[in-house]
Design a protein around this motif. Structure first.
Motif, PDB file in Angstrom:
ATOM      1  N   UNK A  80      21.150  41.558  40.137  1.00 13.82           N
ATOM      2  CA  UNK A  80      21.337  40.270  39.487  1.00 13.82           C
ATOM      3  C   UNK A  80      20.525  38.900  40.018  1.00 13.82           C
ATOM      4  N   UNK A  81      20.098  38.062  38.906  1.00 18.03           N
ATOM      5  CA  UNK A  81      19.460  36.822  39.633  1.00 18.03           C
ATOM      6  C   UNK A  81      20.169  36.136  40.362  1.00 18.03           C
ATOM      7  N   UNK A  82      19.739  35.696  41.245  1.00 14.71           N
ATOM      8  CA  UNK A  82      20.605  34.910  42.282  1.00 14.71           C
ATOM      9  C   UNK A  82      19.635  33.809  43.205  1.00 14.71           C
ATOM     10  N   UNK A  83      19.993  32.777  42.896  1.00  8.63           N
ATOM     11  CA  UNK A  83      19.293  31.684  43.857  1.00  8.63           C
ATOM     12  C   UNK A  83      20.032  31.538  45.288  1.00  8.63           C
ATOM     13  N   UNK A  84      18.995  31.560  46.289  1.00 13.13           N
ATOM     14  CA  UNK A  84      19.534  31.641  47.642  1.00 13.13           C
ATOM     15  C   UNK A  84      20.361  30.307  47.807  1.00 13.13           C
ATOM     16  N   UNK A 132      19.310  40.846  49.738  1.00 15.26           N
ATOM     17  CA  UNK A 132      18.764  39.700  49.048  1.00 15.26           C
ATOM     18  C   UNK A 132      17.246  39.736  48.803  1.00 15.26           C
ATOM     19  N   UNK A 133      16.737  39.260  47.889  1.00  7.47           N
ATOM     20  CA  UNK A 133      15.180  39.057  47.396  1.00  7.47           C
ATOM     21  C   UNK A 133      15.125  37.655  47.096  1.00  7.47           C
ATOM     22  N   UNK A 134      13.896  37.056  47.044  1.00  4.03           N
ATOM     23  CA  UNK A 134      13.634  35.584  46.904  1.00  4.03           C
ATOM     24  C   UNK A 134      14.456  35.169  45.788  1.00  4.03           C
ATOM     25  N   UNK A 168      16.664  49.340  45.111  1.00  2.11           N
ATOM     26  CA  UNK A 168      15.233  48.807  44.549  1.00  2.11           C
ATOM     27  C   UNK A 168      15.336  47.599  43.713  1.00  2.11           C
ATOM     28  N   UNK A 169      14.478  46.668  44.062  1.00  2.25           N
ATOM     29  CA  UNK A 169      14.476  45.723  43.194  1.00  2.25           C
ATOM     30  C   UNK A 169      13.688  45.947  41.784  1.00  2.25           C
ATOM     31  N   UNK A 197      12.583  42.913  49.323  1.00  2.14           N
ATOM     32  CA  UNK A 197      13.905  43.046  49.965  1.00  2.14           C
ATOM     33  C   UNK A 197      13.772  42.419  51.259  1.00  2.14           C
ATOM     34  N   UNK A 198      14.566  41.252  51.579  1.00  2.00           N
ATOM     35  CA  UNK A 198      14.485  40.937  52.852  1.00  2.00           C
ATOM     36  C   UNK A 198      15.443  41.248  53.739  1.00  2.00           C
ATOM     37  N   UNK A 199      16.558  41.635  53.602  1.00  2.00           N
ATOM     38  CA  UNK A 199      17.587  42.047  54.499  1.00  2.00           C
ATOM     39  C   UNK A 199      18.742  42.814  53.810  1.00  2.00           C
ATOM     40  N   UNK A 200      19.179  43.990  54.415  1.00  2.00           N
ATOM     41  CA  UNK A 200      20.119  44.838  53.824  1.00  2.00           C
ATOM     42  C   UNK A 200      21.354  44.809  54.766  1.00  2.00           C
ATOM     43  N   UNK A 201      22.560  44.489  54.135  1.00  2.00           N
ATOM     44  CA  UNK A 201      23.705  44.611  54.966  1.00  2.00           C
ATOM     45  C   UNK A 201      24.919  45.608  54.467  1.00  2.00           C
TER      46      UNK A 201
END
Length: 1749
Positions: A390-394, A372-374, A350-351, A357-361
């Motif tokens: 955690x905050x993460x810029x793609x 990943x989310x945006x 959960x975000x 949530x875009x893709x789950x591996x």
């Protein structure tokens, strides 16, 4: 998001049985439902019911049904459930982790009002709302509850945000309040957020907004600060009802709202930043949704309903399968459930920030999640269920993930290494490195806990190819950098992070100590290296050697053994550690020395003996030495002295070992001699204190045992002289002097001058001591010494030297003392002032400088104020005449009396601003009078009023307020104060205030608001009795809503609303209570209806038993069938009354028919044995085929009816041929004939008639003619025309019928003509019987239109005399009626007269009626109250009739209180001796003798009338059959009494007959059985008193007073008859119903009797005559002879008797003569009337000659 119905967890019931609350556990494993019967049902995550438990009331005495459960929540660890109840309590039940664990109450929180909603957002913290408007917090750890915030409005809903750090409460007044435990940096406001348009029962806190809804059918979404974002308005939708509950998804992206039969879904659109409404979920017959609960993973939503059902829905956006091993369920944009298909385990990803949530591996041997989310990165460990975001810029998906460490995910991206600890939402650390190899990075996260270290997180990595950095991840700083000369190819930290191992390219193994930053090379040619798990033991390989470091603190100490292969790994378990080595094709295990590894374990366990035993086996190596040190320290702490001694011995610490050895010997010896623990012996304890350098403790231990020498030896050994001398002095030791000398020498050697000086001073050498003090820089001590020694003061140089040193050291006061001592006052004063020694300065100034005293006093005061010694400063300011400062100081020092004293001496302007401050103090001490006086002095009367009001002294406040305030201001003040009192909970005081200012409505409102209903009702009853019923009803509803049912019942019943009470108990399942109320307060059938509903709720055998017990079984079955509850009816009849089953089948069939379920209805009709009904049903619905089938199979008789019905259908469709065929098949040609006639097909009708019913052919042809005629004419005139046609053709019978068919059409003349013509034709041409019928038909019609004469003439034509007379009577033609009766049939003359009388009577024409029927006329007069006319008319009739109406009138007058008029009636008309009138005569007599104002001359005519009537009656009685009867005797006695009364009134009009009147009053006493006794005795007493017979007056009036008291008490039992013994005055008399003498006259009599009693001048004896008897008594007590009473006085005639003609009538000669003389002298007409009456009564008077002898 879509809702898909999965299953029904709990089936709904037939009636209302609402699910009150539901909750999912935080771990998703448990789901709890609380039903209306207060039982908690527990389900597993698959929806299977696994457990249940009952809740309990706060107090068992109120019963198990005395409350409702309004809130329920699981604890964060899912092992407890909090239950909020309406009986003002919260219970916390421990339910355990497993199903079936015992349920125990582990906390309870008692509240002041009902709990309305509840949440458990965080560990130990339960948040709940109360009916009184408070939102409170219960702490399960401390078992205490506290208020978070309070409002005045009922809490209707409570919810938390997604994180559980904030709460939102909805209130009955529409308020929504927000509160944060932690706003998580959002900066959002707290407190009242918004005022919703209705109570927000449906309230949800989503990620981006707050959604609220309620009874106005509008959903409103509010922004974060309460502004309206969106509104969904369904108020105009007739299908929608009020919203009752809401739930936000755990991710906060969706909200579901429940209403009636419907769930509405709102989904947040992040792109549009708006709520979008999904398709609502509509389920018919679901009824109102009462509770919603969303599973914590978001995959399931449960809805509870009003009827007790629980439905489960699946919530998801989409599903997918990952590698055929995992199922991914997207339950929201920001929430995914990952399910392992093989093991069934689930993880919720959960975000927390609500990102999509875009893709789950699933990576890392399918153990770790990456999504990943945006803006964020989601990571998780599937095995431990630890998740991070955690905050993460793609970065375009270029990250590389390493999962080698179980605690940390390492992410490498663009030259940067980021560490994320699973379960933490912050990055653990981020470093720049180009070397992304798990062997070149080591992370240690709290792998071995150490004492004193909470968190231990370290990272070692390569900065470059030759440089290692060690980072503390908690602080984020570098704790070590190792620069190496060659390339590093492997590194690893130990588990505690204190040691780092690394190997370089040359296979050299290095150890780096992180704390000391020291690097050591410990091995060459290292091919394998690893730390032993769970320890700091190191294993490595050097060519063919296995190297083990058991103590890494001593890296040079290594244990080596030879091996033949390569190490491939380590295995630890089962109490041993093995190194696995491959030797060729086999794997050999080399076991390490577990003992060495185990030492650490032994130390951790605190088993020092085992640790020692283990170390004993080891050679002394540096590592063993380190172990011994550790053990020695721990053993000493644990007082295990032998182990400590062994450790110090092993370590070579000889002194410590020896000291401990001696200590142990002492302890062992003591233990041997005395037993017990030797370590408790004083020497052992003292030596251990010495070992720890705690010498004071050692001294205390020695001195406690009086071991002075030992204590002194200890101190001397340690060169602690002071302590040694102190001990010697304290104990008076002989070696004291020797010690002192040695001590002084040592002090001088060690340059301790101050101590030496003290020593010299104590030995009396002043100069030497001063010298030493000054040398040591201690002038004050020198000065003190000088001041005590006069001889030293004489040395001026010495003194000057000391003063200079004192001033230099700012010791001014001591310098001043010295200056004063040497008589230098100026310098002494300066020094005193500088040193603030003002007392000495003032004393000095008084002697030396008097002018300076005032200035010094003020300065002294200022100094004291600075030092906060305000009370001391006051007097100094007074001395300095500084009044303001003195006042301020007094106030500051709280010296109030002193302050008042000073203020009273000041002028008004100065003092007025200080008085209120003093007044406040006295007000606080409750000395209000003083405070009031002070406020008044300070012109602050308003404050005095406030003080009194706060103190509750309303009288003083009101008194003061009225003096200085306007009434309206007083009112405002009191109301404001009352509101304050109300806030403080002082409701009685507030009520008093409201009532004082005549505002009871405000008090009522207050009590209502605080639910003090008894007080509220009391005030409403007192001030608004007309609203009491409405108030009760309103309170009943409120209390019912709160679940306080018994109180609600009381109020409902007070409002006479028993139905509401019954419904309340029904809805709460309290059937017995409902039945009791219905039976006690409902009508005849109310309790039966309740019993039926009760039985229905029970069902089965229980229902039958209940109904049998109540005797209502059959009635209940009928009721069930009436209400379409057929299953219940069948069940009851099957169990108890089988004979009713067919009846129920029939009723069920009818019901099914109405519902349109014809096939089912058919089956039921057949089961009920009523196939014909089934046939009729199909016929009705024109299902001819089915009808025929049933008829042929079950009821052949109905086949014809089916065919007829079918034919009717064909006719409606105009298919005449088919209809004809069907009817002929049904053998019903007559019907076919009729149908053709109705359709106007006369040719077909004639054909059918001819073929099948030839007998009707003629009639049909006639009818055909009639129809043809009908078509030719229109309306009434057409009919008349047709009749004339028949008449002309000689068809008279048809003409008559036609004429008769004419009805009123607005032309009455035409109608009359037609009817007359019909009658005329019938008389002329038709047979007599027919003509009679016609006339009888026409006559009433003519009468109806007012043609009475015409009708009568018709009747007379046929000799119908009676009918003709009635027609004339109807037209009020009485003369004609009489004439017809007289001439044609005299028998009807009486009939006409009777009708005429009735007519007159009904018209109220009495005067006309008299001529016809007198009695009827008289009765009518009576009815109309025309008594005078009635009597006047009756007078003209016979005597009997007259007296009947006289009696009726008299009765009427007596009832109306007109006794005198009734008497006058009988005076006028005489008194017949009718027994039925006797009661009237007696009543008239009673009323006259009881009436007031009759004891006077004016009352004569009243008495004369009564006397004459009674005389008339007695005369009539003599002649009647009642002669000599008891009634006759009674009336004779009444006549005598009336004569006495009349004669008394006559005598009262003549002065000389005063004594005659008095004697008559006294004589009347013998008749008190018929007279009011109190009135008789009063009149006799007053008459006796008037003529001076005071003895008799006293006795009679005394008796009168006794009688008045007896009337008051209601009994004559207390009367004393002694005064009337031997008299004919009766004792047994009726008790008068009321007092006949007014209070004022009674008081006069009482005063007179009291006065006479006190004087004692009268003899309390009645006067006696010559018989020796009471003079007025007719009977002589001694002889029993009865004398005749005198006609004039009533006294007994003893001699000089005058006899009359009538036997038994006589008079005393003296009295008779006196009476005659009075008549002659006074010519009194009333006396002459008395004489005239006596003459009549006694048969004439005696000879008129009388003498005066």
């Amino acid at each position: 998001m879509q809702l898909k119905h999965l299953r029904t967890l709990l089936s709904p019931q037939d009636g209302a049985a609402k699910v009150t609350c539901m909750a999912w556990s935080q771990n998703n494993a448990k789901f709890a439902v609380c039903t209306v019967d207060r039982v908690v049902l527990l389900y597993d995550e698959h929806g299977e019911r696994r457990d249940k438990f009952s809740t309990k009331p706060a107090d068992m005495k109120f019963g198990r049904k005395s409350y409702m459960v309004k809130g329920m929540a699981f604890s964060p660890d899912s092992t407890k459930i909090a239950i909020g109840q309406t009986d003002n309590i919260i219970y916390v039940y421990k339910i355990g982790e497993d199903w079936g664990d015992k349920k125990v109450i582990c906390n309870k929180f008692i509240q002041t009002s009902a709990v309305t909603c509840l949440q458990w957002p965080a560990e130990c913290i339960i948040v709940f709302g109360l009916a009184e408007g408070k939102v409170r917090l219960a702490n399960t750890k401390t078992n205490k509850s506290s208020t978070i915030y309070g409002t005045d409005s009922y809490v209707v809903s409570l919810t938390t945000n997604c994180s559980g750090k904030g709460i939102l409460s909805g209130h009955a007044d529409g308020t929504i309040v927000r509160y944060f435990f932690d706003d998580e940096g959002s900066g959002e406001s707290q407190g009242k957020l918004v005022n919703h348009s209705c109570p927000p029962y449906a309230l949800a806190w989503a990620t981006n907004s707050i959604v609220a809804a309620g009874c106005d059918r509008r959903i409103v979404a509010y922004g974060k600060e309460g502004h309206v974002l969106q509104t969904f308005d369904y108020s105009r939708d007739p299908q929608e009802r009020e919203f009752t509950t809401a739930a936000a998804s755990p991710g906060g992206q969706s909200v579901v709202l429940g209403s009636y039969d419907r769930l509405r879904v709102l989904n947040w659109s992040p792109r549009r930043s708006l709520w979008e409404e999904a398709k609502p979920k509509e389920i018919a017959n679901l009824y109102t949704i009462t509770a919603l609960a969303w599973k914590r993973d978001g995959s399931r939503l449960c809805a509870g309903t009003l009827c007790g059902g629980v439905e489960q829905f699946d919530c998801c956006l989409r599903r997918s399968i990952y590698k055929n091993k995992f199922e991914l369920t997207y339950v929201g944009p920001s929430q995914v459930i990952v399910k392992n298909l093989s093991s069934g385990t689930r993880v919720v990803l959960k975000s927390h920030y609500g990102y999509e949530v875009e893709e789950v591996k699933i990576l890392g041997k399918e153990r770790y999640l990456v999504a990943h989310t945006s803006d964020t990165l989601l990571l998780g460990d599937l095995n431990t269920n630890r998740l991070s975001e955690v905050a993460w810029q793609g970065s375009g998906g270029n990250e590389k993930y390493f999962f080698e460490n179980e605690n940390v995910c390492m992410i490498f991206n663009a030259g940067e290494l980021t560490l994320v600890e699973y379960g933490s939402n912050d990055t653990l650390g981020s470093v720049r490195t180009e070397f992304m190899n798990p062997h070149l990075i080591s992370v240690r996260i709290n792998e071995r806990r150490q004492r004193g270290m909470e968190d231990n997180k370290k990272l070692a990595y390569l900065v470059d190819i030759k440089t290692i950095a060690v980072v503390d991840l908690i602080g984020g700083y570098n704790i070590g950098t190792i620069s190496h000369e060659s390339r590093v190819d492997w590194l690893e930290l130990n588990e505690t992070g204190h040691k780092l191992l690394f190997r370089d390219r040359k296979l050299r193994l290095h150890l780096y100590d992180v704390e000391s930053c020291s690097k050591t090379m410990i091995l060459n040619f290292c091919s394998y290296v690893q730390w032993v798990p769970g320890s700091d033991v190191l294993v490595a390989q050097n060519r063919n050697s296995l190297c083990v470091w058991y103590n890494i603190e001593a890296p040079e100490r290594v244990t080596m053994s030879s091996i033949k292969g390569d190490i491939i790994g380590l295995e630890r378990g089962g109490g041993k550690t093995e190194v696995m080595v491959t030797e060729g094709v086999t794997t050999v295990a080399y076991t390490l020395d577990e003992g060495l590894i185990e030492f650490g374990t032994a130390i951790d366990d605190g088993n020092y003996t085992r640790a020692t035993a283990f170390l004993e086996t080891l050679e002394m190596t540096p590592e063993t030495e380190a172990m011994w040190k550790t053990l020695s320290k721990l053993a000493l702490e644990a007082r295990q002295l032998h182990i400590a001694e062994r450790c110090f011995s092993a370590l070579g610490h000889v002194a410590k070992a020896r000291f401990l050895h001696e200590t142990n010997e002492i302890a062992d010896q003591v233990s041997r001699e005395y037993g017990g623990e030797g370590t408790d012996f004083y020497q052992v304890r003292a030596r251990l204190a010495m070992l720890e350098k705690n010498y004071k403790l050692a001294e205390m231990i020695f001195l406690e045992q009086n071991a002075v020498e030992e204590a002194m030896d200890m101190y001397q050994e340690l060169h602690r002289w002071d302590e040694c001398i102190a001990v010697a002095e304290a104990k008076g030791h002989p070696a004291l002097e020797k010690l002192r000398r040695g001590y002084y020498q040592w002090l001088m050697d060690t340059q301790q001058e101050e101590r030496a000086g003290e020593l010299q001073e104590s030995q009396g050498d002043g100069l030497a001591a001063i010298s030493l003090y000054l040398k040591a820089g201690l002038p004050a001590r020198a000065a003190r010494l000088v001041l005590t020694r006069e001889e030293l003061l004489a040395d001026m140089e010495l003194v000057e030297h000391i003063t200079t040193a004192l001033i230099k050291g700012e010791l001014y006061e001591r310098a001043g003392d010295l200056f004063e001592k040497i008589r230098n006052p100026q310098r002494a004063l300066e020094c005193y002032c500088k040193g603030n020694a003002f007392m000495k300065a003032v004393e000095l100034a008084r002697l030396a400088f008097p002018a300076e005293v005032v200035r010094l006093e003020e300065a002294w005061g200022d100094h004291l104020v600075q030092q906060k010694q305000l009370d001391a400063a006051i007097n100094h300011y007074i001395e300095a005449r500084c009044s303001i400062k003195a006042i301020e100081a007094a106030l500051g020092a709280r010296q109030w009396k002193k302050a008042i004293y000073i203020l009273d001496l000041q002028d008004r302007n100065t003092a007025s601003k200080y008085y209120p401050r003093v007044a406040q103090h006295y007000a606080s001490l409750q000395e209000y009078e003083i405070a009031e006086e002070l406020y008044t002095k300070g012109d602050r009367t308003k404050d005095a009023i406030d003080m009194y009001t706060q103190a509750g002294r309303w009288e003083q406040a009101h008194k003061l307020a009225m003096k200085c305030m306007r009434p309206e201001d007083v009112s405002v003040l009191y109301i404001t104060q009352a509101q304050e009192m109300e806030k403080q909970g002082k409701y009685r005081e507030a009520e008093r205030l409201y009532v004082t200012v005549e505002e009871p409505d405000l008090a009522i409102t207050m009590f209502k608001k605080h639910k003090l209903y008894d007080d509220m009702i009391r005030l409403v009853g007192k001030h608004h009795p007309d609203l009491l019923s409405d108030t009760h009803l309103h309170l009943g509803k409120e209390l019912e809503a709160e679940g306080r049912l018994q109180e609600a019942e009381y109020h409902y019943l007070e409002a006479q609303e028993w139905k509401a009470t019954v419904n309340m108990y029904r809805s709460n399942g309290l059937w017995e209570e409902a039945y009791r109320v219905a039976k006690a307060h409902g009508g005849a059938n109310a309790h039966k209806h309740v019993a039926y509903l009760w039985a229905k709720s029970l069902g089965g055998e229980a229902a039958v038993r209940l109904l049998n017990k109540l005797g209502l079984l059959e009635a209940a079955i009928d009721h069930a069938a009436d209400n379409c509850s057929f299953e219940f009816a069948f069940e009851l009849s099957r169990l108890a009354l089988k004979h009713k089953t067919p009846e129920i089948h029939l009723r069920y069939a009818m019901y099914l028919e109405d519902e349109g379920k014809f096939e089912e209805a058919e089956a039921e009709f057949i089961r009920a044995g009523k196939p014909k009904e089934a046939v009729l049903m199909f016929v009705h619905n024109q299902d001819w085929e089915a009808a025929q089938r049933v008829a042929e199979a079950h009821d052949p008789d109905s086949v014809a009816e089916v065919l007829v019905g079918q034919a009717r259908g064909a006719l409606e469709e105009k298919d005449f041929q088919k209809a004809e065929g069907l009817l002929l098949r049904a053998q019903r040609p007559g019907l076919a004939l009729n149908f053709y006639k109705e359709a106007g097909l006369w040719s077909d009708a004639l054909r059918i008639c001819k073929d099948y019913v030839p007998g009707q052919l003629e009639a049909l042809q006639e009818e055909y003619e009639r129809e043809a005629t009908k078509k030719g004419a229109r309306g009434t005139e057409g009919i008349a025309e047709q009749a004339r046609h028949w008449e002309q053709t000689g068809e008279y019978s048809r003409a008559v019928d036609c004429y008769l068919r004419v009805r009123d059409s607005g032309s009455s003349s035409l109608v009359e003509k037609c009817w007359m013509k019909a009658a005329e034709l019938s008389i002329k041409f038709l047979p007599p019987q027919r003509s009679l019928e016609v006339v009888r038909a026409v006559g009433p019609q003519l009468i109806g239109i007012g043609k009475h004469s015409a009708a009568a003439e018709l009747y007379l034509n046929l000799d119908l005399v009676k009918e003709a007379i009635d027609a004339f009577i109807e037209g009020e033609e009485w003369n004609k009626a009489k004439r017809v009766a007289k001439e044609l049939d005299p028998r009807y003359e009486d009939y006409v007269d009777q009708r005429y009388k009735e007519f007159l009577k009904n018209q109220g024409r009495v005067d006309s009626l008299v001529g016809v029927d007198v009695m009827a006329a008289l009765d009518l007069y009576v009815e109309q109250g025309q008594w005078d006319k009635c009597i006047e008319t009756a007078t003209k009739q016979n005597y009997k009739i007259l007296h009947k109406y006289v009696a009726l009138y008299a009765t009427h007058l007596i009832r109306e209180g007109g006794c005198a008029q009734a008497l006058a009636l009988y005076v006028q008309h005489g008194a017949p001796a009718n027994p039925q009138n006797f009661n009237i005569y007696k009543r008239i007599f009673t009323d006259v003798v009881s009436s007031p104002g009759t004891n006077s001359a004016e009352a004569y005519h009243n008495w004369a009338d009564l006397r004459d009537v009674l005389f008339n009656l007695c005369e009539n009685l003599v002649k009647s059959s009642e002669a000599n009867s008891p009634s006759h005797e009674e009336f004779e006695k009444m006549l005598l009494i009336a004569h006495y009364y009349a004669t008394r009134s006559a005598a009262q009009s003549v002065k000389q007959l005063e004594t005659v009147a008095a004697r008559l009053s006294i004589s009347l006493l013998r008749h008190t059985q018929l007279l009011p006794a109190d009135k008789a005795f009063y009149e006799a007493g007053i008459a006796a008193k008037a003529v001076g017979w005071e003895n008799m007056a006293f006795i009679f009036l005394n008796r009168f007073l006794d009688l008045t008291d007896a009337i008051e008490e209601g009994t004559l039992d207390a009367l004393d008859h002694s005064d009337f013994q031997d008299t004919d005055i009766p004792f047994e008399v009726p008790l008068p119903a009321k007092q006949h003498i007014p209070e004022a006259q009674r008081e006069e009599v009482r005063d007179w009797v009291l006065t006479v009693s006190v004087d004692q001048r009268l003899e309390q004896v009645l006067p006696r005559d010559e018989r020796g008897a009471y003079e007025a008594s007719l009977v002589a007590a001694s002889t029993g002879v009865r004398a005749l009473p005198c006609l004039i006085t009533g006294y007994p005639i003893l001699r000089n008797k005058i006899e009359f003609k009538r036997p038994g009538k006589a008079a005393n000669k003296d009295n008779w003569n006196k009476f005659l003389m009075a008549i002659k002298t006074s010519h009194s007409p009333v006396c002459q009337d008395v004489l005239k009456f006596i003459s009549q009564w006694c048969g004439g008077l005696p000879s008129t000659s009388f003498s005066f002898q």
